[in-house]
Motif scaffolding. Structure first.
Motif, short mmCIF file in Angstrom:
data_model
loop_
_atom_site.label_atom_id
_atom_site.label_comp_id
_atom_site.label_asym_id
_atom_site.label_seq_id
_atom_site.Cartn_x
_atom_site.Cartn_y
_atom_site.Cartn_z
N CYS A 19 -32.52 -22.65 -33.32
CA CYS A 19 -31.23 -22.37 -33.94
C CYS A 19 -30.94 -23.50 -34.93
O CYS A 19 -31.12 -24.68 -34.61
CB CYS A 19 -30.16 -22.30 -32.87
SG CYS A 19 -28.47 -22.12 -33.50
N CYS A 22 -27.76 -25.56 -33.10
CA CYS A 22 -27.86 -26.27 -31.82
C CYS A 22 -29.28 -26.60 -31.39
O CYS A 22 -29.49 -27.40 -30.50
CB CYS A 22 -27.19 -25.47 -30.71
SG CYS A 22 -28.08 -23.96 -30.25
N ARG A 24 -31.43 -24.58 -29.89
CA ARG A 24 -31.98 -23.68 -28.86
C ARG A 24 -32.86 -22.64 -29.52
O ARG A 24 -32.71 -22.33 -30.70
CB ARG A 24 -30.85 -22.98 -28.11
CG ARG A 24 -30.05 -23.91 -27.23
CD ARG A 24 -29.06 -23.08 -26.38
NE ARG A 24 -28.08 -23.96 -25.79
CZ ARG A 24 -26.83 -24.12 -26.26
NH1 ARG A 24 -26.42 -23.43 -27.29
NH2 ARG A 24 -26.02 -24.95 -25.68
N VAL A 26 -34.18 -19.21 -30.80
CA VAL A 26 -33.55 -17.99 -31.27
C VAL A 26 -34.46 -16.82 -30.91
O VAL A 26 -35.66 -16.85 -31.17
CB VAL A 26 -33.33 -18.03 -32.80
CG1 VAL A 26 -32.76 -16.71 -33.30
CG2 VAL A 26 -32.42 -19.19 -33.17
N ARG A 35 -33.61 -14.43 -37.47
CA ARG A 35 -32.27 -14.95 -37.22
C ARG A 35 -32.30 -16.46 -37.31
O ARG A 35 -33.25 -17.10 -36.91
CB ARG A 35 -31.79 -14.51 -35.84
CG ARG A 35 -31.57 -13.01 -35.76
CD ARG A 35 -31.19 -12.55 -34.38
NE ARG A 35 -30.09 -13.35 -33.86
CZ ARG A 35 -29.75 -13.40 -32.58
NH1 ARG A 35 -30.40 -12.70 -31.70
NH2 ARG A 35 -28.74 -14.14 -32.18
N TYR A 37 -29.52 -18.36 -36.18
CA TYR A 37 -28.63 -18.89 -35.16
C TYR A 37 -28.85 -18.14 -33.85
O TYR A 37 -29.13 -16.95 -33.84
CB TYR A 37 -27.17 -18.75 -35.59
CG TYR A 37 -26.90 -19.43 -36.92
CD1 TYR A 37 -26.71 -20.79 -37.00
CD2 TYR A 37 -26.87 -18.69 -38.10
CE1 TYR A 37 -26.50 -21.43 -38.22
CE2 TYR A 37 -26.64 -19.31 -39.32
CZ TYR A 37 -26.46 -20.67 -39.37
OH TYR A 37 -26.25 -21.30 -40.57
N CYS A 38 -28.66 -18.85 -32.74
CA CYS A 38 -28.85 -18.21 -31.43
C CYS A 38 -27.65 -17.39 -31.02
O CYS A 38 -27.77 -16.50 -30.17
CB CYS A 38 -29.17 -19.27 -30.37
SG CYS A 38 -27.82 -20.42 -30.06
N SER A 39 -26.49 -17.66 -31.61
CA SER A 39 -25.28 -16.94 -31.22
C SER A 39 -24.29 -16.92 -32.39
O SER A 39 -24.41 -17.70 -33.34
CB SER A 39 -24.62 -17.60 -30.02
OG SER A 39 -24.15 -18.90 -30.38
N GLN A 40 -23.30 -16.05 -32.27
CA GLN A 40 -22.23 -16.00 -33.27
C GLN A 40 -21.46 -17.32 -33.29
O GLN A 40 -21.01 -17.77 -34.34
CB GLN A 40 -21.30 -14.83 -32.98
CG GLN A 40 -20.17 -14.67 -33.98
CD GLN A 40 -20.66 -14.41 -35.41
OE1 GLN A 40 -21.66 -13.75 -35.62
NE2 GLN A 40 -19.94 -14.95 -36.38
N SER A 41 -21.32 -17.95 -32.14
CA SER A 41 -20.61 -19.22 -32.05
C SER A 41 -21.30 -20.29 -32.89
O SER A 41 -20.64 -21.03 -33.64
CB SER A 41 -20.52 -19.67 -30.59
OG SER A 41 -19.96 -20.95 -30.50
N CYS A 42 -22.62 -20.39 -32.79
CA CYS A 42 -23.37 -21.37 -33.58
C CYS A 42 -23.26 -21.05 -35.07
O CYS A 42 -23.12 -21.95 -35.90
CB CYS A 42 -24.83 -21.41 -33.15
SG CYS A 42 -25.08 -22.30 -31.60
N ARG A 43 -23.31 -19.78 -35.39
CA ARG A 43 -23.17 -19.37 -36.79
C ARG A 43 -21.81 -19.80 -37.34
O ARG A 43 -21.70 -20.31 -38.45
CB ARG A 43 -23.35 -17.87 -36.90
CG ARG A 43 -23.30 -17.33 -38.29
CD ARG A 43 -23.55 -15.85 -38.28
NE ARG A 43 -23.40 -15.32 -39.62
CZ ARG A 43 -23.41 -14.05 -39.92
NH1 ARG A 43 -23.59 -13.14 -38.99
NH2 ARG A 43 -23.24 -13.66 -41.15
#
Length: 118
Positions: A19, A22, A24, A26, A35, A37-43
């Motif tokens: 990611c 972070c 992590r 992906v 992708r 980012y691993c999550s919408q939060s990281c994005r």
């Protein structure tokens, strides 16, 4: 271009990437662009950082860490170095393969943790 690095090759399709925010892994979707980012939060956190540095002399791709995050990163890197030294000592002392395997697994685990910036 080498076969293993060609887009869409079996090697590329199986391997994940970290990611951008972070570190992590992906998940690989297999279709379309990879992708980032691993999550919408990281994005969202990455977007917030990009907009916060817009108009400043700080590069948009700069990694900005708090003092606490920097200390934690240094601590993780210290753990990796210690684990690597443990492996080297075990090899020099002629440790059995089972002990070396266990030490290498721990070293790998610590290295993965150290890859995280946040």
């Amino acid at each position: 271009m080498a076969e293993s690095t060609r887009v869409g090759s079996p090697q590329t399709a199986r391997s994940g990437n970290p990611c951008v925010w972070c570190g992590r892994e992906v998940a690989v979707t297999g279709v379309g662009r990879r992708r980032r980012y691993c999550s919408q939060s990281c994005r969202q956190r990455a977007y917030e950082q990009r907009t916060a540095v817009k108009g400043t002399s700080i590069p948009a791709d700069a990694v900005i860490l708090t003092a606490v995050e920097a200390v934690e990163l240094v601590d993780r890197m210290f753990e990796v170095r210690c684990a690597a030294e443990d492996v080297a000592t075990a090899v020099a002392e002629g440790a059995e393969s089972s002990e070396l395997t266990q030490l290498c697994e721990r070293l790998t685990e610590l290295a993965r943790e150290a890859e995280r910036f946040r």
